[in-house]
Scaffold this motif. Structure first.
Motif, PDB file in Angstrom:
ATOM      1  N   ASP A   1       0.805  -1.225   0.000  1.00 61.99           N
ATOM      2  CA  ASP A   1       0.000   0.000   0.000  1.00 61.99           C
ATOM      3  C   ASP A   1       0.837   1.273   0.000  1.00 61.99           C
ATOM      4  OD1 ASP A   1       0.903  -0.430   2.599  1.00 61.99           O
ATOM      5  OD2 ASP A   1      -1.069  -0.279   3.554  1.00 61.99           O
ATOM      6  N   MET A   2       1.913   1.322   0.801  1.00 57.23           N
ATOM      7  CA  MET A   2       2.702   2.544   0.896  1.00 57.23           C
ATOM      8  C   MET A   2       3.568   2.766  -0.342  1.00 57.23           C
ATOM      9  SD  MET A   2       1.459   3.822   3.492  1.00 57.23           S
ATOM     10  CE  MET A   2       2.416   5.308   3.250  1.00 57.23           C
ATOM     11  N   ASN A   3       4.029   1.688  -0.956  1.00 57.73           N
ATOM     12  CA  ASN A   3       4.759   1.842  -2.219  1.00 57.73           C
ATOM     13  C   ASN A   3       3.850   2.450  -3.280  1.00 57.73           C
ATOM     14  OD1 ASN A   3       7.028   0.697  -1.092  1.00 57.73           O
ATOM     15  ND2 ASN A   3       6.698  -1.331  -1.984  1.00 57.73           N
ATOM     16  N   ALA A   4       2.608   1.966  -3.318  1.00 52.93           N
ATOM     17  CA  ALA A   4       1.643   2.503  -4.288  1.00 52.93           C
ATOM     18  C   ALA A   4       1.334   3.965  -3.978  1.00 52.93           C
ATOM     19  CB  ALA A   4       0.363   1.670  -4.275  1.00 52.93           C
ATOM     20  N   ALA A   5       1.228   4.310  -2.693  1.00 50.46           N
ATOM     21  CA  ALA A   5       0.875   5.685  -2.310  1.00 50.46           C
ATOM     22  C   ALA A   5       1.965   6.675  -2.701  1.00 50.46           C
ATOM     23  CB  ALA A   5       0.601   5.758  -0.807  1.00 50.46           C
ATOM     24  N   VAL A   6       3.235   6.333  -2.448  1.00 51.48           N
ATOM     25  CA  VAL A   6       4.314   7.266  -2.792  1.00 51.48           C
ATOM     26  C   VAL A   6       4.447   7.380  -4.313  1.00 51.48           C
ATOM     27  CG1 VAL A   6       6.281   5.644  -2.792  1.00 51.48           C
ATOM     28  CG2 VAL A   6       6.617   8.034  -2.108  1.00 51.48           C
ATOM     29  N   LEU A   7       4.211   6.274  -5.025  1.00 56.55           N
ATOM     30  CA  LEU A   7       4.215   6.323  -6.489  1.00 56.55           C
ATOM     31  C   LEU A   7       3.079   7.207  -6.987  1.00 56.55           C
ATOM     32  CD1 LEU A   7       5.268   5.265  -9.242  1.00 56.55           C
ATOM     33  CD2 LEU A   7       3.661   3.363  -8.992  1.00 56.55           C
ATOM     34  N   GLY A   8       1.892   7.064  -6.372  1.00 59.71           N
ATOM     35  CA  GLY A   8       0.735   7.852  -6.784  1.00 59.71           C
ATOM     36  C   GLY A   8       0.902   9.334  -6.509  1.00 59.71           C
ATOM     37  N   PHE A   9       1.508   9.676  -5.381  1.00 62.14           N
ATOM     38  CA  PHE A   9       1.767  11.079  -5.061  1.00 62.14           C
ATOM     39  C   PHE A   9       2.691  11.686  -6.101  1.00 62.14           C
ATOM     40  CE2 PHE A   9       4.335  14.426  -3.178  1.00 62.14           C
ATOM     41  CZ  PHE A   9       3.387  15.236  -2.565  1.00 62.14           C
ATOM     42  N   SER A  10       3.743  10.972  -6.431  1.00 66.28           N
ATOM     43  CA  SER A  10       4.703  11.452  -7.430  1.00 66.28           C
ATOM     44  C   SER A  10       4.059  11.596  -8.799  1.00 66.28           C
ATOM     45  CB  SER A  10       5.890  10.489  -7.505  1.00 66.28           C
ATOM     46  OG  SER A  10       6.790  10.858  -8.526  1.00 66.28           O
ATOM     47  N   TYR A  11       3.269  10.604  -9.183  1.00 62.81           N
ATOM     48  CA  TYR A  11       2.607  10.578 -10.492  1.00 62.81           C
ATOM     49  C   TYR A  11       1.578  11.697 -10.608  1.00 62.81           C
ATOM     50  CZ  TYR A  11      -0.560   8.606 -14.092  1.00 62.81           C
ATOM     51  OH  TYR A  11      -1.375   8.412 -15.187  1.00 62.81           O
TER      52      TYR A  11
END
Length: 350
Positions: free
Chosen positions: A182-192
């Motif tokens: 979940d947190m890997n996806a969240a940091v990727l989503g914030f950046s994206y």
């Protein structure tokens, strides 16, 4: 390696998809020049893609003295993606097309308990049928550590422990699947979503329903670690015989970001200082459902007790659920565009 029409399609097809989505539209000549692929090859692929409905002709360009060139655009609704994240109390999902346009978003009961794998499978099966089998890739987010689709650390959800969720779902639906922490996806989503520059480093902190975790990004790349255990910040030692999770619980029954008494502020500030000393990130992100600006200001002041303030990152707040979905959507879109199985049999046989 022997070059075959099928192996060529695994390279050329995704390149054409990505180019048309980025450019908006293009002629065969423009695609040939843009991709440095021969005109006959581009023509062969586009002809079959148009026949399949994957690309659409948008008319002829103005004549420059010769034959008018046919212009194409990608049909964004040709394939759909499904992003799902699993939480203790709910399952949140979104369906979107190749252009990232949301077609449907909703919630369902949690599948992490009570025959969760069976319930999740039935839920996905229902979504696929409701969308005329256009779902071409699936991204699933879980509150646990994941190695190549296998969940190996997910406390409290024993039926998912050491379970190859990616393999199981791909066998069940014959659709490419990515499973992410979940947190890997969240940091990727914030950046994206925020179009962060590729040379930036980020840390995303969240306690949520399952205890504290972090998503790490260095120079634009998500850091998963040598054993895919990066971000499990509960174990970071902070005080005598106490780690970060235990420090948050000191005086309370919860390791979540809640009351923000002095002990919690100090524990989080020590963690910020630790990340600053090791990673020196540009930004540390907190969830707006957990942390207000007043708390952020206190954390910044306390962090400066442990490390020179000029090296501290920007502390900011964001919508964790939305960032999580954006990250899963990005993973799903990448998988969808690179999937070469999407009915180019006419090219492979020719």
């Amino acid at each position: 390696m022997k070059v075959t029409p099928k192996s060529l399609s695994t390279v050329i097809l995704p390149a054409i998809r990505k180019s048309l989505l980025e450019l908006g539209s293009a002629t065969k000549v423009e695609l040939s020049e843009h991709l440095q692929i021969s005109f006959p090859t581009i023509s062969k692929f586009l002809t079959q893609m148009e026949k399949n409905g994957e690309v659409i002709s948008v008319g002829l360009d103005k004549s420059s003295g010769g034959r008018r060139a046919k212009r194409y655009r990608y049909n964004p609704d040709y394939m759909l993606g499904l992003a799902i994240f699993l939480e203790r109390t709910e399952t949140i999902y979104t369906i979107f097309n190749c252009a990232g346009e949301i077609k449907k978003q909703g919630k369902a009961p949690s599948v992490l308990i009570d025959n969760g794998i069976y319930t999740l499978t039935k839920f996905i099966e229902k979504v696929i049928k409701a969308n005329s089998s256009k779902i071409s890739s699936i991204a699933i987010g879980v509150p646990g550590s994941v190695e190549n689709g296998r969940i190996f650390y997910i406390p409290g959800y024993e039926q998912f422990q050491n379970f190859d969720l990616k393999g199981y779902m791909e066998d069940s639906f014959s659709i490419p699947v990515v499973v992410e922490n979940d947190m890997n996806a969240a940091v990727l989503g914030f950046s994206y979503n925020n179009r962060i520059e590729e040379n930036q480093s980020l840390v995303y902190l969240y306690s949520g329903q399952n205890g504290p975790g972090a998503g790490l990004m260095i120079n634009g790349d998500v850091v998963r670690g040598s054993t895919f255990f990066a971000g499990e910040i509960s174990f970071v030692p902070q005080y005598d015989e106490r780690n970060f999770s235990q420090a948050l619980k000191d005086g309370s029954n919860s390791s979540q970001f809640t009351n923000f008494e002095s002990n919690q502020i100090d524990a989080i500030s020590r963690l910020v200082a630790t990340f600053t000393a090791i990673m020196n990130p540009h930004t540390i992100i907190f969830c707006r459902d957990e942390v207000e600006k007043e708390v952020i200001d206190k954390i910044a002041i306390d962090s400066a007790k442990y490390i020179p303030s000029e090296h501290l990152p920007e502390l900011t707040i964001s919508d964790w659920k939305q960032d999580y979905l954006y990250g899963l959507q990005k993973l799903c879109l990448d998988l969808m565009i690179t999937n070469s199985v999407a009915n180019l049999k006419g090219v492979e046989k020719s």
